[in-house]
Design an enzyme around this catalytic site. Structure first.
Site, short mmCIF file in Angstrom:
data_model
loop_
_atom_site.label_atom_id
_atom_site.label_comp_id
_atom_site.label_asym_id
_atom_site.label_seq_id
_atom_site.Cartn_x
_atom_site.Cartn_y
_atom_site.Cartn_z
N SER A 75 0.84 -1.21 0.00
CA SER A 75 0.00 0.00 0.00
C SER A 75 0.87 1.26 0.00
CB SER A 75 -0.89 0.04 1.24
OG SER A 75 -1.75 -1.07 1.28
N1 SAH Z 1 0.59 -5.47 4.20
C1 SAH Z 1 1.38 -5.75 3.00
C2 SAH Z 1 0.61 -5.54 1.71
C3 SAH Z 1 -0.50 -6.45 1.59
S1 SAH Z 1 -1.13 -6.78 -0.03
C4 SAH Z 1 2.65 -4.98 2.96
O1 SAH Z 1 2.88 -4.12 3.84
O2 SAH Z 1 3.46 -5.21 2.06
C5 SAH Z 1 -2.31 -7.97 0.55
C6 SAH Z 1 -1.73 -9.30 0.91
O3 SAH Z 1 -2.78 -10.07 1.45
C7 SAH Z 1 -1.20 -10.07 -0.30
O4 SAH Z 1 0.10 -10.44 -0.08
C8 SAH Z 1 -2.13 -11.29 -0.36
O5 SAH Z 1 -1.49 -12.47 -0.81
C9 SAH Z 1 -2.56 -11.41 1.08
N2 SAH Z 1 -3.78 -12.17 1.32
C10 SAH Z 1 -4.95 -12.19 0.62
N3 SAH Z 1 -5.83 -13.03 1.19
C11 SAH Z 1 -5.21 -13.58 2.27
C12 SAH Z 1 -5.59 -14.54 3.27
N4 SAH Z 1 -6.79 -15.12 3.28
N5 SAH Z 1 -4.69 -14.85 4.22
C13 SAH Z 1 -3.46 -14.29 4.24
N6 SAH Z 1 -3.05 -13.39 3.33
C14 SAH Z 1 -3.91 -13.03 2.36
#
Ligand code: SAH
Length: 210
Positions: free
Chosen positions: A51
């Site tokens: 983000s």
């Molecule tokens: N917080 C992260 C960015 C997140 S992008 C940072 O600081 O870089 C959102 C992330 O959520 C992605 O990596 C995606 O694979 C993960 N995601 C989506 N659904 C999920 C789930 N059910 N459990 C764990 N991770 C999940």
């Protein structure tokens, strides 16, 4: 970068200080490093993004994190948000479902010596029951509903920040506060996060476009 957040309404000193300590360029590919300190979301592979800093700051402010709090993050991605939470003094438990992202975040947390961050490969819509309850829960991907396991793992007086929307990539950033066993819900405004995929999220991932 931190200076550029002030005009965007981020005034929380602890959050600005924590973000000042985390080197965002170490969380993205080398080719993207020149863009690491501008206020943009950046791709981290597998259709996922880190983000933009003003979003990370806004969510961290809304979460009202204090030292020693147990914080569950769903969606480790690069590990950037987890590192910011760790710099706030939190004990961070973060869950990622995509194995290569999990592995590189794990390696990065060790390399950058964020030992207070625990990383797990699994479906985060189930939470992390063995480590709960949590003072704070932060979900960094958007699903159609609030996963029931997460509500149940939120401690009394706990706060959860989660993007919720019936349409993909269009959510309302939602704040849940648990008080005397009841949940109070507040909308913090519109947001656009990648999909929360799992048994209490979307069943399939948005096909990649462009
Ligand atoms: N917080 C992260 C960015 C997140 S992008 C940072 O600081 O870089 C959102 C992330 O959520 C992605 O990596 C995606 O694979 C993960 N995601 C989506 N659904 C999920 C789930 N059910 N459990 C764990 N991770 C999940």
């Amino acid at each position: 970068m931190v200076e550029s957040l002030r005009p965007k309404g981020i005034e929380d000193r602890a959050v600005l200080q924590a973000m000042g300590k985390v080197k965002r360029h170490l969380f993205v590919d080398e080719a993207l490093q020149p863009q690491a300190y501008s206020d943009n979301a950046l791709p981290i592979g597998y259709g996922q993004t880190i983000s933009k800093p003003s979003r990370v700051a806004g969510m961290t402010v809304a979460l009202q994190v204090g030292p020693g709090m147990r914080v569950l993050e769903i969606g480790t991605g690069s590990g950037y948000q987890a590192a910011v939470l760790a710099e706030m003094g939190a004990r961070v438990f973060t869950v990622e479902r995509i194995k290569p992202l999990y592995l590189s975040a794990l390696e990065r947390m060790v390399r950058l010596r964020y030992f207070q961050v625990k990383v797990k490969l699994s479906d985060g819509t189930m939470g992390w029951p063995e480590k709960g309850p949590f003072d704070r829960i932060l979900v960094t991907a958007g699903g159609p509903d609030i996963p029931a396991p997460l509500l149940n793992q939120l401690d009394e007086s706990g706060i959860m920040i989660i993007p919720v929307g019936r349409k993909k990539r269009e959510q309302g950033l939602t704040r849940i506060r648990k008080q005397e066993g009841k949940w109070y819900r507040q909308n913090l405004g519109r947001a656009s996060f990648v999909d929360l995929v799992g048994s209490h999220g979307w069943k399939t991932e948005q096909p990649k476009t462009g």
